[in-house]
Design a protein around this motif. Structure first.
Motif, PDB file in Angstrom:
ATOM      1  N   TYR A 117      33.880  64.785  29.586  1.00  8.72           N
ATOM      2  CA  TYR A 117      33.471  63.452  29.141  1.00  8.72           C
ATOM      3  C   TYR A 117      34.399  62.947  28.031  1.00  8.72           C
ATOM      4  O   TYR A 117      34.883  61.818  28.083  1.00  8.72           O
ATOM      5  N   ILE A 121      36.697  59.599  28.168  1.00  9.81           N
ATOM      6  CA  ILE A 121      36.578  58.533  27.158  1.00  9.81           C
ATOM      7  C   ILE A 121      37.944  58.294  26.519  1.00  9.81           C
ATOM      8  O   ILE A 121      38.401  57.156  26.404  1.00  9.81           O
ATOM      9  N   GLN A 124      40.229  56.432  28.721  1.00  7.84           N
ATOM     10  CA  GLN A 124      39.626  55.171  29.164  1.00  7.84           C
ATOM     11  C   GLN A 124      39.295  55.169  30.655  1.00  7.84           C
ATOM     12  O   GLN A 124      39.456  54.169  31.339  1.00  7.84           O
ATOM     13  N   GLU A 127      33.439  54.396  30.045  1.00 13.30           N
ATOM     14  CA  GLU A 127      32.988  53.802  28.784  1.00 13.30           C
ATOM     15  C   GLU A 127      31.842  54.636  28.250  1.00 13.30           C
ATOM     16  O   GLU A 127      31.085  55.247  29.017  1.00 13.30           O
ATOM     17  N   ARG A 128      31.714  54.660  26.942  1.00 14.64           N
ATOM     18  CA  ARG A 128      30.635  55.426  26.319  1.00 14.64           C
ATOM     19  C   ARG A 128      29.278  54.954  26.842  1.00 14.64           C
ATOM     20  O   ARG A 128      29.077  53.770  27.080  1.00 14.64           O
TER      21      ARG A 128
END
Length: 170
Positions: A117, A121, A124, A127-128
């Motif tokens: 994860y 992130i 890119q 997205e969170r």
């Protein structure tokens, strides 16, 4: 196509979920035990049809022979990325395509799902998401046994649910 080779436990399932969220139907997730990992990875990298595919390995480490083949694949410009959290895999940090981290700067232990994860992130590719981060932390707590120290039965229940569903082959 995105190819992910990952473990058959809850931590591996978490990596599969992240791959599917990031790449959708373009993600082909292969859940492996250590017993069959090397054979499957080797078959993938030796097939010229996969030369342009992105390849990820999470929560598992290949043997020395396959390790060398992965490095050769990387050196000729093909995608390879391995993310793991086991001490026994630390030597993969010697490769540009390997990233093994056992704990965060905060001292919290990592798991493959949390590292995957974080990677997505940072690059890119996702997205969170607060909900996803809560799931990932439950996976991390279970996989690192932190749930016992914190008496977090929710993490244990998540693993129990995964175990039941995986036996049902849903």
């Amino acid at each position: 196509m995105i190819k992910l080779f990952t473990d058959i436990d809850l931590d591996g399932l978490g990596c599969g979920i992240i791959a599917k969220l990031a790449f959708g139907e373009n993600a082909d997730v292969v859940y492996c035990s250590y017993r069959i990992l090397n054979q499957r990875v080797e078959a993938f990298i030796e097939n010229p049809d996969h030369d342009h595919d992105e390849m990820y390995i999470t929560d598992l480490a290949v043997n020395e022979s396959v390790e060398k083949k992965l490095d050769k694949r990387f050196r000729v410009g093909r995608h390879v990325r391995m993310l793991d959290h086991h001490v026994t895999a630390l030597h993969f940090n010697e490769y540009n395509w390997g990233m093994v981290k056992t704990e965060y700067d905060s001292g919290k232990k990592t798991c493959a799902t949390s590292l995957f994860y974080d990677y997505f992130i940072e690059h890119q590719l996702l997205e969170r998401s607060k909900g996803l981060e809560e799931f990932i932390d439950l996976v991390r707590q279970y996989d690192t046994w932190e749930w016992q120290a914190n008496n977090n039965v929710t993490a244990k229940r998540l693993n129990d649910l995964f175990y039941i569903l995986s036996r049902e082959e849903i």
